[in-house]
Motif scaffolding. Structure first.
Motif, PDB file in Angstrom:
ATOM      1  N   LEU A 148       0.746  -0.818  -0.101  1.00 27.12           N
ATOM      2  CA  LEU A 148       0.289  -0.104   0.047  1.00 27.12           C
ATOM      3  C   LEU A 148       0.640   1.373  -0.331  1.00 27.12           C
TER       4      LEU A 148
ATOM      5  N   PHE B 131     -12.084   1.253  -5.090  1.00 27.19           N
ATOM      6  CA  PHE B 131     -10.561   2.109  -5.216  1.00 27.19           C
ATOM      7  C   PHE B 131     -11.208   1.948  -6.465  1.00 27.19           C
TER       8      PHE B 131
ATOM      9  N   LEU C 219      -4.174   3.094  -5.155  1.00 28.23           N
ATOM     10  CA  LEU C 219      -4.329   2.578  -3.773  1.00 28.23           C
ATOM     11  C   LEU C 219      -4.327   3.122  -3.414  1.00 28.23           C
ATOM     12  N   PRO C 220      -4.775   2.966  -1.468  1.00 34.72           N
ATOM     13  CA  PRO C 220      -4.033   3.612  -0.438  1.00 34.72           C
ATOM     14  C   PRO C 220      -2.661   3.683  -0.018  1.00 34.72           C
TER      15      PRO C 220
ATOM     16  N   ALA D  49      -0.312   3.740   2.926  1.00 34.37           N
ATOM     17  CA  ALA D  49       0.088   3.550   4.275  1.00 34.37           C
ATOM     18  C   ALA D  49       0.807   3.881   4.675  1.00 34.37           C
TER      19      ALA D  49
ATOM     20  N   LYS E 195     -13.058   2.485  11.620  1.00 33.89           N
ATOM     21  CA  LYS E 195     -14.049   3.177  11.115  1.00 33.89           C
ATOM     22  C   LYS E 195     -14.519   4.183  12.354  1.00 33.89           C
TER      23      LYS E 195
ATOM     24  N   LEU F  89     -14.198   4.097   4.032  1.00 34.62           N
ATOM     25  CA  LEU F  89     -12.340   2.888   3.976  1.00 34.62           C
ATOM     26  C   LEU F  89     -11.566   4.057   3.590  1.00 34.62           C
ATOM     27  N   ALA F  90     -10.723   3.933   3.862  1.00 38.87           N
ATOM     28  CA  ALA F  90      -9.055   4.123   2.773  1.00 38.87           C
ATOM     29  C   ALA F  90      -9.819   6.123   3.312  1.00 38.87           C
ATOM     30  N   SER F  91     -10.030   6.629   4.548  1.00 41.05           N
ATOM     31  CA  SER F  91      -9.693   7.762   4.531  1.00 41.05           C
ATOM     32  C   SER F  91      -8.679   8.414   4.751  1.00 41.05           C
ATOM     33  N   ILE F  92      -8.246   8.989   4.970  1.00 42.26           N
ATOM     34  CA  ILE F  92      -6.715   9.477   5.764  1.00 42.26           C
ATOM     35  C   ILE F  92      -6.369  10.745   6.440  1.00 42.26           C
TER      36      ILE F  92
ATOM     37  N   ILE G 166      -1.945  -5.398   0.913  1.00 42.17           N
ATOM     38  CA  ILE G 166      -3.284  -5.482   0.549  1.00 42.17           C
ATOM     39  C   ILE G 166      -3.330  -6.675   0.211  1.00 42.17           C
TER      40      ILE G 166
END
Length: 411
Positions: free
Chosen positions: A142, A163, A167-168, A170, A178, A184-187, A407
């Motif tokens: 990731l 997505f 990709l996120p 990390a 969450k 999902l995948a929020s930063i 992932i």
């Protein structure tokens, strides 16, 4: 894992070869049965206790398999089964990477895999942290890369997870579960922060203040009591002074007496110029009518006559008079002074006005003023107390161990 990895019947493929008696056959082969039910059907010979039932595959130790090298087995040998009897010799590099203990192994076209070893079940979207440095076995790092750089199958799996373009990423982040409002995948979050005033605790800091209170120009102090003297000191005066005891006054004018009083003298008074003195003594004189009378031999022309008269002496110029008594003041009067008068006794002078201080201010007095020496002033206002900080940002991270996050997007 594919069914072939778990199905022990792969071993029967080897049995088919062992019992063909080196003849070409077609159809189904049966052992101890005339009606085989599959390609190779091995039936137990019966219930005889001396018969050893079972099928054994090719047996060799790791040293013997190592001697065969890493090129003898290839794609054509996919599905081949062997039994490793001992792993004390040889090595487990190359195709033998997974051979670590005795047991059955099958060849998957690239590596020998152990039979009947439960494999972890993974699905697209599973997350794992590892010390691996790059993608491996369907696990993708990731690192925020574009989906277009992924293989088609991995790209499709990523799209199915939601997505769209990348990709996120990390890297340098920790994972959190969450909440109900996050996607999902929020930063979010930051590695450092700067404290603002709102972050400080609601406390008062103590410290010292060094500074000067400005008087803002001329000002006055109103007194309605008695001030105690705090030590000997002087006041420059242009009016009437109230004496507080034995003291001296530096004077350049006339001191007005406040009523009848006396001054003790034990010295000489110098005359201030010509002046007259009135006298009342007994004076012997010769009357004019008797001056020609013969008084006898030796008398000459002097005749005496006793009489009492008052005469005035004439001024003879500047002269001195010695006094050893006390001069009584005859009522309100003044004395011209050009030096310092030392008080001979404690006495007072009444003050009804304002005493001018050495600076530009005044004291309104309605009683006796005496100096108290040290005193205080109450001040109110805003004070700035510097904390001495440099406004540096704080590291917001806990102690950490660096790993990579992957992932799973499938093989």
């Amino acid at each position: 894992m594919k069914q072939i990895k778990r199905n022990f019947f792969n071993i029967l493929l080897l049995g088919c070869i062992l019992f063909t008696y080196n003849t070409t056959v077609s159809g189904q082969v049966g052992i101890n049965t005339s009606t085989p039910k599959s390609t190779l059907d091995i039936t137990s010979p019966g219930s005889a206790t001396t018969d050893v039932a079972g099928v054994q595959g090719s047996r060799l130790d790791l040293a013997e398999l190592t001697a065969k090298g890493n090129t003898l087995y290839g794609a054509d040998q996919t599905g081949a089964i062997i039994y490793i009897t001992n792993v004390s010799g040889g090595n487990n590099t190359g195709q033998r990477l997974n051979i670590t203990a005795p047991g059955y192994y099958y060849f998957d076209g690239a590596l020998w895999q152990k039979l009947n070893t439960p494999q972890p079940v993974v699905r697209d979207g599973d997350i794992m942290q590892s010390f691996k440095a790059s993608d491996y076995d369907g696990w993708y790092l990731l690192d925020g890369r574009a989906l277009s750089s992924l293989p088609d199958k991995a790209k499709a799996a990523a799209v199915s997870l939601g997505f769209t373009t990348n990709l996120p990423d990390a890297r340098d982040r920790v994972l959190k579960t969450k909440d109900t409002s996050e996607g999902l995948a929020s930063i979010g979050g930051t590695n450092s922060m700067s404290i603002t005033r709102a972050n400080l605790p609601d406390i008062s800091l103590s410290g010292s203040i060094t500074g000067t209170l400005a008087s803002a120009g001329a000002h006055t102090h109103t007194a309605s009591s008695t001030l105690d003297a705090g030590g000997a000191h002087n006041h420059t005066v242009n009016g009437n002074l109230a004496a507080g005891g034995e003291h001296s006054h530096i004077t350049s004018g006339n001191l007005a007496a406040g009523g009848a009083h006396t001054h003790a003298f034990s010295g000489t008074l110098a005359s201030a110029g010509t002046h007259l003195h009135d006298l009342s003594p007994v004076i012997y004189v010769m009357p004019g009518t008797a001056k020609d009378v013969d008084r006898g031999y030796g008398a000459g022309t002097l005749w005496s006559y006793i009489a009492t008269s008052t005469y005035t002496t004439s001024s003879s110029g500047n002269h001195n008079h010695t006094i050893s008594s006390t001069l009584a003041a005859g009522g309100r009067h003044t004395h011209p002074v050009s030096g310092t008068l030392a008080s001979a006794d404690g006495h007072t002078h009444a003050v009804t006005g304002a005493l001018a201080a050495d600076g530009a201010h005044a004291h309104e007095v309605t009683a006796s003023l005496a100096s108290t020496g040290a005193h205080t002033h109450t001040a109110s206002g805003s004070v700035t107390l510097p904390l001495g900080g440099a406004q540096a940002a704080m590291d917001n991270r806990s102690a950490y161990l660096v790993v990579n996050t992957f992932i799973y997007l499938g093989l």
